[in-house]
Design a protein around this motif. Structure first.
Motif, mmCIF file in Angstrom:
data_model
loop_
_atom_site.group_PDB
_atom_site.id
_atom_site.type_symbol
_atom_site.label_atom_id
_atom_site.label_comp_id
_atom_site.label_asym_id
_atom_site.label_seq_id
_atom_site.Cartn_x
_atom_site.Cartn_y
_atom_site.Cartn_z
ATOM 1 N N UNK A 108 1.191 -1.000 -0.226
ATOM 2 C CA UNK A 108 0.044 0.074 0.540
ATOM 3 C C UNK A 108 0.494 1.547 -0.582
ATOM 4 N N UNK A 109 0.487 2.285 -0.888
ATOM 5 C CA UNK A 109 1.145 3.737 -0.880
ATOM 6 C C UNK A 109 1.911 4.025 0.686
ATOM 7 N N UNK A 110 1.479 3.792 1.984
ATOM 8 C CA UNK A 110 1.232 3.911 3.387
ATOM 9 C C UNK A 110 3.093 3.099 3.766
ATOM 10 N N UNK A 111 2.920 2.123 3.070
ATOM 11 C CA UNK A 111 4.034 1.005 3.463
ATOM 12 C C UNK A 111 4.912 1.800 2.537
ATOM 13 N N UNK A 112 5.741 2.511 1.271
ATOM 14 C CA UNK A 112 6.533 2.421 1.077
ATOM 15 C C UNK A 112 6.726 4.307 1.238
ATOM 16 N N UNK A 113 5.495 5.258 1.803
ATOM 17 C CA UNK A 113 6.188 6.551 2.448
ATOM 18 C C UNK A 113 7.792 6.159 3.546
ATOM 19 N N UNK B 54 -2.658 4.929 -8.932
ATOM 20 C CA UNK B 54 -1.587 6.466 -8.006
ATOM 21 C C UNK B 54 -2.633 7.601 -7.361
ATOM 22 N N UNK B 55 -3.242 7.709 -8.442
ATOM 23 C CA UNK B 55 -4.555 9.076 -8.160
ATOM 24 C C UNK B 55 -5.496 8.693 -7.298
ATOM 25 N N UNK B 56 -5.708 7.592 -6.961
ATOM 26 C CA UNK B 56 -6.759 7.250 -6.197
ATOM 27 C C UNK B 56 -5.458 6.338 -5.118
ATOM 28 N N UNK B 57 -4.751 6.335 -5.013
ATOM 29 C CA UNK B 57 -3.703 6.294 -3.848
ATOM 30 C C UNK B 57 -3.943 7.686 -2.953
ATOM 31 N N UNK B 58 -3.153 8.181 -3.692
ATOM 32 C CA UNK B 58 -3.080 10.446 -3.103
ATOM 33 C C UNK B 58 -3.421 10.070 -3.088
ATOM 34 N N UNK B 59 -5.022 10.243 -2.877
ATOM 35 C CA UNK B 59 -5.994 10.983 -2.556
ATOM 36 C C UNK B 59 -6.482 10.622 -0.917
ATOM 37 N N UNK B 60 -5.530 9.642 -0.591
ATOM 38 C CA UNK B 60 -5.691 8.915 1.179
ATOM 39 C C UNK B 60 -4.693 10.010 1.413
ATOM 40 N N UNK B 61 -4.037 10.082 1.081
ATOM 41 C CA UNK B 61 -3.003 11.621 1.786
ATOM 42 C C UNK B 61 -3.533 12.963 1.859
ATOM 43 N N UNK B 62 -4.607 13.203 1.300
ATOM 44 C CA UNK B 62 -4.747 14.324 1.108
ATOM 45 C C UNK B 62 -4.865 14.837 2.587
ATOM 46 N N UNK B 63 -5.718 14.737 4.096
ATOM 47 C CA UNK B 63 -5.951 15.621 4.698
ATOM 48 C C UNK B 63 -5.017 15.408 5.625
ATOM 49 N N UNK B 64 -3.994 14.733 5.407
ATOM 50 C CA UNK B 64 -2.069 14.957 5.807
ATOM 51 C C UNK B 64 -1.196 15.697 5.568
#
Length: 288
Positions: free
Chosen positions: A85-90, A120-130
């Motif tokens: 998941x994107x959160x694991x790669x950050x 990628x766009x979908x995954x990136x939107x999960x980071x919006x609030x942070x």
């Protein structure tokens, strides 16, 4: 610390829940310092209290993590292949910036397909609030990946040096983005200048030719002077604004960050989808 960070963001006009500013840093030619611009701009913005995320979009040849002395376990390649998941790669970088590394040596990433772009766009939107500001370090040139990431941003910074080949390639990039992707506004940053007039002269040359042949506007946002401290910082794998903030280039990066922080937020997405477009649509609805 959390309360202090919140207060700084509120005073800066970027309280939680507001629109994320998305800025692409791109260039027509490699070797002009584009990734250095991205790294130092990100760290400088973070020191101003902004929550900064950097997407290394130089796919297959990404080296932002190397520039900052990081050793990520996973990369964007793992995310797009569905292994992580994107959160694991950050990873967390200097100043508390968040980085999504591109990885190096992955030839399959050099030409993303439509499904990968949408994922990628979908995954990136999960980071919006942070995130307050998302910086996208694109590759150089006019390839499909470069134009895709540039057009997903609200602002496009074109990095160019005074060399004739760099100026020519910057014009080619803006021509492709304007004629094929309907981009109409660009921000120009000139690097490796020997005097303030060098940057103004590059801007003048590009403005003259684009004014004759392209229907676009170019905003000159300054220059980064040639600075022997910069290659030293690269060798030490540190951001110049942390290592030598009082250097000529360090001060230029800090001024750039202040200017970027003052840019007005858009009230609607550009043509096509762009990162965090749902928040833009939400803001537009609230304003009606």
């Amino acid at each position: 610390m959390d309360q202090a960070a919140t207060l700084r963001r509120q005073m800066a006009g970027d309280a939680p829940g507001n629109v994320v500013r998305v800025v692409a840093v791109t260039s027509g030619k490699g070797g002009v310092g584009k990734t250095n611009v991205t790294a130092n701009l990100a760290v400088a913005l973070a020191h101003m209290g902004r929550r900064v995320m950097v997407l290394d979009a130089d796919l297959g040849l990404g080296n932002l993590d190397v520039l900052l002395g990081l050793a990520p376990q996973y990369s964007l390649a793992d995310v797009l292949e569905g292994r992580r998941k994107l959160s694991e790669a950050l990873v967390t970088g200097p100043g508390g910036i968040t980085i999504l590394p591109a990885g190096s040596g992955f030839q399959e990433l050099t030409a993303l397909n439509q499904d990968q772009m949408q994922e990628l766009q979908t995954e990136m939107e999960e980071c919006e609030e942070k995130t307050d500001i998302l910086l996208i370090d694109t590759g150089a040139g006019i390839g499909r990946n470069v134009t895709f990431f540039a057009t997903t941003a609200q602002e496009i910074i074109v990095v160019v040096s005074p060399e004739p080949t760099s100026i020519t390639d910057a014009y080619a990039l803006m021509k492709v983005l304007s004629t094929q992707h309907r981009e109409r506004r660009f921000r120009l940053l000139v690097t490796m200048t020997r005097s303030p007039s060098d940057g103004v002269e590059v801007y003048r040359k590009l403005s003259l030719v684009t004014g004759r042949f392209l229907d676009i506007s170019i905003d000159f946002i300054g220059s980064i002077p040639f600075d022997p401290r910069l290659p030293e910082a690269v060798c030490r794998q540190r951001a110049l604004v942390e290592l030598y903030p009082q250097s000529g280039a360090g001060q230029a990066f800090l001024r750039l960050a202040q200017d970027v922080g003052r840019w007005p937020l858009p009230d609607r997405p550009k043509g096509g989808l762009q990162f965090f477009y749902r928040s833009l649509l939400g803001k537009e609805e609230r304003c009606r």
